[in-house]
Write an enzyme that holds these catalytic residues in place. Structure first.
Site, mmCIF file in Angstrom:
data_model
loop_
_atom_site.group_PDB
_atom_site.id
_atom_site.type_symbol
_atom_site.label_atom_id
_atom_site.label_comp_id
_atom_site.label_asym_id
_atom_site.label_seq_id
_atom_site.Cartn_x
_atom_site.Cartn_y
_atom_site.Cartn_z
ATOM 1 N N LYS A 259 66.390 102.197 -68.758
ATOM 2 C CA LYS A 259 64.349 102.876 -68.287
ATOM 3 C C LYS A 259 64.023 101.682 -67.351
ATOM 4 C CE LYS A 259 60.591 102.236 -71.470
ATOM 5 N NZ LYS A 259 60.082 101.162 -70.571
ATOM 6 N N ASN A 260 63.972 99.904 -68.011
ATOM 7 C CA ASN A 260 63.380 99.394 -67.009
ATOM 8 C C ASN A 260 63.875 99.115 -66.013
ATOM 9 O OD1 ASN A 260 61.096 99.643 -69.251
ATOM 10 N ND2 ASN A 260 62.092 97.184 -70.362
ATOM 11 N N CYS B 229 46.727 97.939 -72.840
ATOM 12 C CA CYS B 229 47.703 98.438 -73.539
ATOM 13 C C CYS B 229 47.757 98.794 -74.753
ATOM 14 C CB CYS B 229 48.795 97.520 -72.939
ATOM 15 S SG CYS B 229 49.930 97.533 -73.732
ATOM 16 N N ARG C 60 47.550 92.842 -71.216
ATOM 17 C CA ARG C 60 48.235 93.190 -70.134
ATOM 18 C C ARG C 60 48.225 92.299 -69.370
ATOM 19 N NH1 ARG C 60 52.998 97.512 -71.060
ATOM 20 N NH2 ARG C 60 54.222 95.542 -69.909
ATOM 21 N N ASP D 132 61.036 93.469 -76.843
ATOM 22 C CA ASP D 132 61.557 94.900 -76.778
ATOM 23 C C ASP D 132 62.354 95.448 -77.967
ATOM 24 O OD1 ASP D 132 59.682 95.147 -74.711
ATOM 25 O OD2 ASP D 132 61.019 95.433 -73.573
ATOM 26 N N ARG E 21 59.324 108.349 -73.947
ATOM 27 C CA ARG E 21 58.942 106.745 -73.082
ATOM 28 C C ARG E 21 60.433 106.488 -72.864
ATOM 29 N NH1 ARG E 21 53.414 104.186 -72.355
ATOM 30 N NH2 ARG E 21 55.020 103.953 -70.618
HETATM 31 N N1 EPU Z 1 51.702 88.269 -67.637
HETATM 32 C C1 EPU Z 1 50.496 88.050 -67.279
HETATM 33 N N2 EPU Z 1 50.113 87.935 -65.931
HETATM 34 C C2 EPU Z 1 50.479 89.126 -64.899
HETATM 35 C C3 EPU Z 1 52.137 89.490 -66.028
HETATM 36 C C4 EPU Z 1 52.154 88.780 -66.962
HETATM 37 O O1 EPU Z 1 49.313 87.254 -67.487
HETATM 38 O O2 EPU Z 1 50.410 89.343 -64.074
HETATM 39 C C5 EPU Z 1 52.042 87.486 -69.104
HETATM 40 C C6 EPU Z 1 52.175 89.069 -70.010
HETATM 41 O O3 EPU Z 1 50.474 89.464 -70.505
HETATM 42 C C7 EPU Z 1 53.126 88.447 -70.565
HETATM 43 C C8 EPU Z 1 54.037 87.789 -69.991
HETATM 44 O O4 EPU Z 1 53.505 87.530 -68.681
HETATM 45 O O5 EPU Z 1 52.412 87.738 -71.717
HETATM 46 C C9 EPU Z 1 55.487 88.947 -69.697
HETATM 47 O O6 EPU Z 1 55.468 89.884 -69.155
HETATM 48 P P1 EPU Z 1 56.304 90.711 -68.599
HETATM 49 O O7 EPU Z 1 55.135 90.728 -66.481
HETATM 50 O O8 EPU Z 1 57.910 89.906 -68.351
HETATM 51 O O9 EPU Z 1 55.991 92.046 -68.650
HETATM 52 P P2 EPU Z 1 55.968 93.008 -68.401
HETATM 53 O O10 EPU Z 1 56.951 93.628 -66.468
HETATM 54 O O11 EPU Z 1 54.921 93.887 -67.921
HETATM 55 C C10 EPU Z 1 58.158 94.491 -68.813
HETATM 56 C C11 EPU Z 1 59.158 95.229 -69.356
HETATM 57 C C12 EPU Z 1 58.275 95.349 -70.855
HETATM 58 C C13 EPU Z 1 59.160 94.327 -71.840
HETATM 59 C C14 EPU Z 1 58.301 93.260 -70.591
HETATM 60 C C15 EPU Z 1 58.900 91.810 -71.638
HETATM 61 C C16 EPU Z 1 59.308 97.804 -67.790
HETATM 62 C C17 EPU Z 1 58.276 98.038 -67.251
HETATM 63 N N3 EPU Z 1 58.298 96.415 -68.738
HETATM 64 O O12 EPU Z 1 57.408 94.043 -68.663
HETATM 65 O O13 EPU Z 1 58.514 96.369 -71.215
HETATM 66 O O14 EPU Z 1 58.527 94.111 -72.812
HETATM 67 O O15 EPU Z 1 58.855 93.323 -69.318
HETATM 68 O O16 EPU Z 1 60.310 91.710 -71.597
HETATM 69 O O17 EPU Z 1 60.595 96.369 -67.080
HETATM 70 C C18 EPU Z 1 59.059 98.482 -73.503
HETATM 71 O O18 EPU Z 1 60.141 98.642 -72.782
HETATM 72 O O19 EPU Z 1 58.774 98.829 -74.105
HETATM 73 C C19 EPU Z 1 58.164 97.116 -72.590
HETATM 74 C C20 EPU Z 1 57.323 97.254 -73.322
#
Ligand code: EPU
Length: 440
Positions: A22-23, A118, A123, A312, A404
């Site tokens: 998915k991701n 969220c 987030r 995850d 999802r």
């Molecule tokens: N963060 C910030 N500011 C930002 C973006 C992120 O502070 O602008 C922080 C977040 O709050 C968190 C950390 O950075 O503490 C890492 O977050 P990241 O941006 O890596 O997460 P994401 O891209 O929003 C993806 C996956 C998530 C998974 C995370 C971590 C997708 C669509 N989502 O989220 O997957 O938990 O990386 O590996 O790829 C899931 O599949 O259940 C899921 C939530």
């Protein structure tokens, strides 16, 4: 609405096939927007998030054709002419925010709704926005929307260090940088396999990216990208979920075969932790065989960025720990409040308490079937795992969270010995909601 009904204590046996990731699928779909013409993506899972994102792409003007039986998606991005992603869709799925990078990369401008909160915390997307500015975008906020513009129609490129490392920011900035006028450098970039596979697709489209899999990405912008045929990677979180399921619900001594998998994508921390529980497993080229031990050892984990223990998989690990022969802890350093499953697991007689960003879990717990509520994707799969080892019947409500991100989970588990069925229910019927009514 659907719920899953599970009769516990039937062993998991046979084969569990892993679907496409998915991701990774979501950024691949966003990447296809960058080239005029028709791209073909294979091994795309049939998931609610994929359907939602297809809709987001269509609104921007792409034609999206998904053959869900063959897991093949054709995206013709020739007609992309409406650089907008609305609140309705972004609030359903945060990854729609990838439209910011994809549309600015393709059209030089984008108007994308801010995602909002969220289920388990704030987030933020501040890094996405600061990163876009560092690449030369002008960013304004307009009634809940981010309006990003590339002066002169194309970004200049630039240097951005993200702190903390972020999967979504890395992907969004890659989408924006590959067609910039100049070069860009992303520092402390995410090294997750999802980013690496996505980067490979961009390279195949003609993007110039160096450093994939490291924490520094060097990107030289190109004038145009070409459509692509690309095969999506297997889902590493589904693989990890199945390995945990086999370790706790498999018959000791009898291997559970997990097929269509990429064992390398899990990262060392998960593999090491599972080995320490006493679970035996063989990592093949595209499969994993897992043999449950007579007794699981308690192993504490701390989540981290790749190759650390994936956030995850922490909810699923918590359920495994309830079955271990001692107490252990789960610490989430990525998301400090991702524990909505704990109160539900406690309703199944799990003894687990949350202290800050940590859960202390008591082992040797005889879980009891109960009616429990899904709150988000990984929380809901953890309730299914709990139902598999609990005594009696478990009803997992609001399965749309699970749908999802897990393709046909109930069908796959039913084919591997688990007594599980899907039923429709009325969310507002008193009998079903009993125990979930709380005072405001
Ligand atoms: N963060 C910030 N500011 C930002 C973006 C992120 O502070 O602008 C922080 C977040 O709050 C968190 C950390 O950075 O503490 C890492 O977050 P990241 O941006 O890596 O997460 P994401 O891209 O929003 C993806 C996956 C998530 C998974 C995370 C971590 C997708 C669509 N989502 O989220 O997957 O938990 O990386 O590996 O790829 C899931 O599949 O259940 C899921 C939530």
């Amino acid at each position: 609405m659907d719920k899953l009904v599970i009769q516990g204590r039937h062993p998991l046996r046979g084969t569990l096939p892993v679907s496409g990731s998915k991701n990774t699928a979501l950024p691949l779909m966003a990447g296809a927007l960058l080239a005029e013409g028709k791209s073909t993506l294979d091994n795309i899972p049939n998931l609610r998030d994929v359907t939602t994102f297809s809709h987001v792409l269509r609104i921007a003007g792409a034609s999206v054709n998904f053959n869900s039986a063959e897991h093949r998606m054709e995206i013709d991005a020739s007609g992309v002419d409406y650089p907008e992603a609305s609140y309705d869709l972004v609030k359903k799925m945060r990854a729609s925010f990838y439209m910011l990078g994809a549309l600015i990369g393709r059209c030089g401008r984008a108007r994308v709704s801010l995602p909002g909160g969220c289920a388990w915390g704030p987030r933020p997307v501040d890094l996405h926005l600061k990163g876009m500015e560092a690449l030369g975008a002008k960013i304004e906020l307009d009634q809940g929307y981010v309006v990003a513009t590339a002066p002169g129609g194309r970004l200049d490129g630039g240097v951005f260090e993200m702190q903390p490392s972020s999967v979504g920011t890395t992907i969004n900035l890659m989408l924006a940088a590959v067609t910039a006028r100049g070069s860009s450098r992303l520092e402390n970039a995410a090294r997750e396999p999802d980013v690496v596979v996505f980067g490979r697709m961009l390279q195949q489209m003609g993007a110039r990216i160096e450093g994939l899999g490291s924490d520094t990405l060097e990107i030289e912008g190109v004038d145009t990208l070409n459509p692509v045929e690309f095969y999506n990677a297997p889902d590493r979180i589904e693989l990890g979920t199945f390995m945990i399921a086999a370790a706790m619900a498999g018959e000791p001594g009898e291997p559970v075969h997990i097929s269509n998998a990429d064992p390398d994508s899990l990262g060392d921390a998960f593999i090491d932790a599972l080995a320490k529980t006493g679970t035996q497993f063989t990592l093949g080229a595209d499969y994993v065989d897992v043999i449950a031990p007579e007794e699981l050892q308690p192993v504490s984990i701390v989540t981290g960025v790749y190759p650390g223990f994936p956030t995850d998989l922490q909810a699923q690990w918590t359920v495994l720990l309830t079955q271990a022969n001692g107490n252990a802890r789960v610490v989430d350093t990525i998301y400090y409040d991702r524990f909505k499953h704990i109160p539900e697991l406690r309703r199944m007689a799990a003894n687990a308490i949350v202290i800050g960003n940590e859960v202390v879990v008591e082992g040797q717990n005889r879980l009891q079937g109960a009616t429990v509520m899904s709150t988000d994707l990984r929380a809901s799969v953890s309730l299914v795992l709990a139902g598999m080892v609990a005594e009696g019947e478990t009803h997992v409500l609001r399965v749309y969270h699970l749908d999802r991100g897990y393709e046909n989970l109930d069908g796959k588990l039913a084919a591997a010995g688990i007594q599980i069925r899907r039923e429709e229910y009325d969310e507002f019927a008193d009998s079903v909601l009993e125990g979930h009514m709380t005072e405001a």
